[in-house]
Design a protein around this motif. Structure first.
Motif, PDB file in Angstrom:
ATOM      1  N   GLN A   5      44.986 -89.109 -29.297  1.00 49.91           N
ATOM      2  CA  GLN A   5      43.730 -89.483 -29.064  1.00 49.91           C
ATOM      3  C   GLN A   5      43.301 -91.025 -28.848  1.00 49.91           C
ATOM      4  O   GLN A   5      42.857 -91.212 -27.855  1.00 49.91           O
ATOM      5  CB  GLN A   5      42.735 -89.161 -30.183  1.00 49.91           C
ATOM      6  CG  GLN A   5      42.454 -87.662 -30.835  1.00 49.91           C
ATOM      7  CD  GLN A   5      41.727 -86.978 -30.096  1.00 49.91           C
ATOM      8  OE1 GLN A   5      40.736 -87.430 -29.446  1.00 49.91           O
ATOM      9  NE2 GLN A   5      42.207 -85.659 -29.999  1.00 49.91           N
ATOM     10  N   GLY A   6      44.229 -91.754 -29.690  1.00 53.35           N
ATOM     11  CA  GLY A   6      44.050 -93.081 -29.616  1.00 53.35           C
ATOM     12  C   GLY A   6      45.069 -93.824 -28.501  1.00 53.35           C
ATOM     13  O   GLY A   6      45.011 -94.893 -28.252  1.00 53.35           O
ATOM     14  N   CYS A   7      46.194 -93.054 -27.881  1.00 56.81           N
ATOM     15  CA  CYS A   7      46.893 -93.440 -26.970  1.00 56.81           C
ATOM     16  C   CYS A   7      46.361 -93.694 -25.516  1.00 56.81           C
ATOM     17  O   CYS A   7      45.906 -92.890 -24.914  1.00 56.81           O
ATOM     18  CB  CYS A   7      48.123 -92.463 -26.954  1.00 56.81           C
ATOM     19  SG  CYS A   7      49.451 -93.368 -25.881  1.00 56.81           S
ATOM     20  N   PHE A   8      46.621 -94.929 -25.016  1.00 57.62           N
ATOM     21  CA  PHE A   8      46.051 -95.222 -23.659  1.00 57.62           C
ATOM     22  C   PHE A   8      46.749 -94.498 -22.803  1.00 57.62           C
ATOM     23  O   PHE A   8      47.948 -94.069 -22.778  1.00 57.62           O
ATOM     24  CB  PHE A   8      46.671 -96.674 -23.355  1.00 57.62           C
ATOM     25  CG  PHE A   8      45.863 -97.239 -22.176  1.00 57.62           C
ATOM     26  CD1 PHE A   8      44.408 -97.252 -21.958  1.00 57.62           C
ATOM     27  CD2 PHE A   8      46.913 -97.652 -21.091  1.00 57.62           C
ATOM     28  CE1 PHE A   8      43.822 -97.856 -20.859  1.00 57.62           C
ATOM     29  CE2 PHE A   8      46.268 -98.010 -19.793  1.00 57.62           C
ATOM     30  CZ  PHE A   8      44.827 -98.253 -19.698  1.00 57.62           C
ATOM     31  N   PRO A   9      46.075 -93.447 -22.010  1.00 55.91           N
ATOM     32  CA  PRO A   9      46.583 -92.258 -21.121  1.00 55.91           C
ATOM     33  C   PRO A   9      47.661 -92.886 -20.131  1.00 55.91           C
ATOM     34  O   PRO A   9      48.060 -92.038 -19.417  1.00 55.91           O
ATOM     35  CB  PRO A   9      45.151 -91.563 -20.421  1.00 55.91           C
ATOM     36  CG  PRO A   9      44.328 -92.531 -20.847  1.00 55.91           C
ATOM     37  CD  PRO A   9      44.603 -93.545 -22.023  1.00 55.91           C
ATOM     38  N   GLN A  10      47.841 -93.994 -19.964  1.00 59.06           N
ATOM     39  CA  GLN A  10      48.806 -94.557 -18.778  1.00 59.06           C
ATOM     40  C   GLN A  10      49.982 -95.103 -19.720  1.00 59.06           C
ATOM     41  O   GLN A  10      49.881 -95.772 -20.428  1.00 59.06           O
ATOM     42  CB  GLN A  10      48.166 -95.638 -17.944  1.00 59.06           C
ATOM     43  CG  GLN A  10      48.838 -96.281 -17.088  1.00 59.06           C
ATOM     44  CD  GLN A  10      48.187 -97.226 -16.208  1.00 59.06           C
ATOM     45  OE1 GLN A  10      47.149 -97.272 -15.938  1.00 59.06           O
ATOM     46  NE2 GLN A  10      49.064 -98.209 -15.363  1.00 59.06           N
ATOM     47  N   LEU A  11      51.208 -94.545 -19.065  1.00 61.64           N
ATOM     48  CA  LEU A  11      52.344 -95.049 -19.668  1.00 61.64           C
ATOM     49  C   LEU A  11      52.762 -96.362 -19.123  1.00 61.64           C
ATOM     50  O   LEU A  11      52.538 -96.606 -17.921  1.00 61.64           O
ATOM     51  CB  LEU A  11      53.758 -93.736 -19.643  1.00 61.64           C
ATOM     52  CG  LEU A  11      53.273 -92.564 -20.343  1.00 61.64           C
ATOM     53  CD1 LEU A  11      54.560 -91.661 -19.705  1.00 61.64           C
ATOM     54  CD2 LEU A  11      53.218 -92.638 -21.789  1.00 61.64           C
ATOM     55  N   PHE A  12      53.769 -97.054 -19.891  1.00 61.19           N
ATOM     56  CA  PHE A  12      54.348 -98.257 -19.272  1.00 61.19           C
ATOM     57  C   PHE A  12      55.655 -98.184 -19.482  1.00 61.19           C
ATOM     58  O   PHE A  12      56.538 -98.908 -20.174  1.00 61.19           O
ATOM     59  CB  PHE A  12      53.543 -99.643 -19.912  1.00 61.19           C
ATOM     60  CG  PHE A  12      52.234 -99.924 -19.590  1.00 61.19           C
ATOM     61  CD1 PHE A  12      51.781-100.896 -18.596  1.00 61.19           C
ATOM     62  CD2 PHE A  12      51.284 -99.287 -20.281  1.00 61.19           C
ATOM     63  CE1 PHE A  12      50.640-101.252 -18.302  1.00 61.19           C
ATOM     64  CE2 PHE A  12      50.043 -99.645 -19.995  1.00 61.19           C
ATOM     65  CZ  PHE A  12      49.747-100.668 -18.777  1.00 61.19           C
ATOM     66  N   PRO A  13      56.129 -97.638 -18.299  1.00 58.84           N
ATOM     67  CA  PRO A  13      57.840 -97.559 -18.209  1.00 58.84           C
ATOM     68  C   PRO A  13      58.263 -98.984 -17.523  1.00 58.84           C
ATOM     69  O   PRO A  13      57.872 -99.836 -17.071  1.00 58.84           O
ATOM     70  CB  PRO A  13      58.300 -96.797 -17.117  1.00 58.84           C
ATOM     71  CG  PRO A  13      57.026 -96.481 -16.467  1.00 58.84           C
ATOM     72  CD  PRO A  13      55.708 -97.171 -17.004  1.00 58.84           C
ATOM     73  N   ILE A  14      59.367 -99.444 -18.842  1.00 57.50           N
ATOM     74  CA  ILE A  14      60.066-100.883 -18.247  1.00 57.50           C
ATOM     75  C   ILE A  14      61.315-100.871 -18.309  1.00 57.50           C
ATOM     76  O   ILE A  14      62.030-100.084 -19.134  1.00 57.50           O
ATOM     77  CB  ILE A  14      59.333-102.159 -19.361  1.00 57.50           C
ATOM     78  CG1 ILE A  14      59.660-101.557 -20.876  1.00 57.50           C
ATOM     79  CG2 ILE A  14      58.043-101.897 -19.339  1.00 57.50           C
ATOM     80  CD1 ILE A  14      60.928-102.492 -21.217  1.00 57.50           C
ATOM     81  N   SER A  15      62.058-102.092 -17.950  1.00 64.20           N
ATOM     82  CA  SER A  15      63.431-102.286 -18.045  1.00 64.20           C
ATOM     83  C   SER A  15      63.405-103.546 -18.484  1.00 64.20           C
ATOM     84  O   SER A  15      62.934-104.492 -17.633  1.00 64.20           O
ATOM     85  CB  SER A  15      64.348-102.072 -16.948  1.00 64.20           C
ATOM     86  OG  SER A  15      65.473-102.676 -17.060  1.00 64.20           O
ATOM     87  N   ALA A  16      64.260-103.845 -19.457  1.00 60.92           N
ATOM     88  CA  ALA A  16      64.372-105.565 -19.776  1.00 60.92           C
ATOM     89  C   ALA A  16      65.575-105.798 -18.634  1.00 60.92           C
ATOM     90  O   ALA A  16      66.035-107.059 -18.895  1.00 60.92           O
ATOM     91  CB  ALA A  16      64.688-105.808 -21.320  1.00 60.92           C
TER      92      ALA A  16
END
Ligand code: GDP
Length: 296
Positions: free
Chosen positions: A264-275
């Motif tokens: 419910q509380g999770c922003f519906p857009q994911l943020f994939p990243i690579s350091a």
């Protein structure tokens, strides 16, 4: 005397993952070395010089992945981009994270208890995730234009885990929460739960999930904790450089479905990243600048 068990402890025990390690007394903190990860320039001005295809991959990893979706995989699952800033917006956000004489970015303090946390009025964001998820590497990548910032890591077993506060000029504070695992000590549980429940200026919690591994049992408990506390949180998928495109797409779709149907509380857009490649890092910076009210 401790009367009731907190959310974390109850649920870890229920999942058969809890092992009481006793109260840790040691206050010493190990200072880890900076991982030698960065293979390209982190500056956005340099990213803008890349050919279009590479630029999309580095700046908008989700957009790049969505191109490979076949229609029967579920139309538009990755198309729902609520946060889709322009390159100009991302370039503007960059200045928030760039240390200058007028924008001091510094490690501020560490705390083992909420009442030891610095009292600051400015907006705050925190980063949580299981040990080894890539949290220190991501925070270092976010602070790559502030080379004097030392991201402290305390990974040696037996060393007290702390919340580390970083002040990003007058813009916001970033908090690096201790990594969790099935041996999370009691101190850690008390500290994290109290912080997440009570920190008044906490604007957003960034929950890191390893894109190679997917959502683990321990991640699930952290997700349930964010849900129970009705926190606005965001899922960041780390280490996306490690997988083939096909595997990454499968993982991202699976996690996206989970977010759409189980949270419910999770922003519906994911943020994939690579350091390592900085893919997604500039977009994440822009998002942080935006939610802390600094994307002017
Ligand atoms: P933490 O325990 O969550 O702070 O995790 P670290 O940042 O220390 O990372 C754990 C391990 O994963 C280290 O060996 C890092 O070099 C590696 N790592 C972290 N981020 C990335 C990434 O984006 N790509 C790759 N390939 N490795 C990463």
């Amino acid at each position: 005397m401790k009367l009731s068990r907190g959310f974390w402890e109850r649920n870890m025990a229920a999942a058969g993952l809890w092992r009481r390690t006793g109260r840790l007394r040691e206050m010493a903190q190990a200072r880890g070395a900076w991982p030698r990860l960065y293979s390209m320039s982190p500056a956005f001005a340099d990213v803008l010089k890349l050919p279009q295809k590479q630029l999309t991959k580095i700046v908008y990893p989700l957009r790049e992945l969505a191109q490979y979706l076949v229609t029967d995989t579920g139309p538009g699952l990755l198309e729902q981009r609520l946060f889709d800033p322009s390159l100009e917006d991302i370039a503007r956000a960059e200045s928030v994270f760039e240390a200058t004489a007028r924008n001091r970015i510094d490690y501020l303090s560490s705390a083992v208890r909420l009442d030891h946390a610095p009292s600051l009025q400015q907006p705050e964001v925190c980063f949580i995730g299981r040990s080894n998820v890539g949290k220190s590497s991501l925070i270092k990548a976010l602070f790559s234009l502030a080379p004097d910032v030392e991201v402290r890591v305390s990974k040696k077993p037996g060393h007290t885990k702390k919340m580390n506060f970083f002040k990003v000029g007058k813009y916001f504070t970033l908090v690096d929460m201790p990594g969790y695992g099935y041996r999370a000590p009691e101190d850690f549980v008390d500290m994290v739960e109290a912080y997440l429940k009570e920190r008044k200026n906490l604007k957003r919690t960034f929950l890191l999930v390893d894109s190679v591994v997917g959502i683990t049992k321990v991640d699930n408990i952290a997700i349930e904790m964010c849900e129970e506390f009705a926190l606005p949180y965001v899922m960041v998928l780390t280490k996306i450089d490690k997988s083939s495109k096909g595997y990454l797409l499968k993982q991202v779709l699976q996690i996206q479905k989970f977010v759409n149907t189980q949270t419910q509380g999770c922003f519906p857009q994911l943020f994939p990243i690579s350091a390592v490649t900085y893919s997604g890092v500039h977009l994440l910076k822009c998002f942080i600048a935006d939610i802390t009210g600094n994307l002017k």
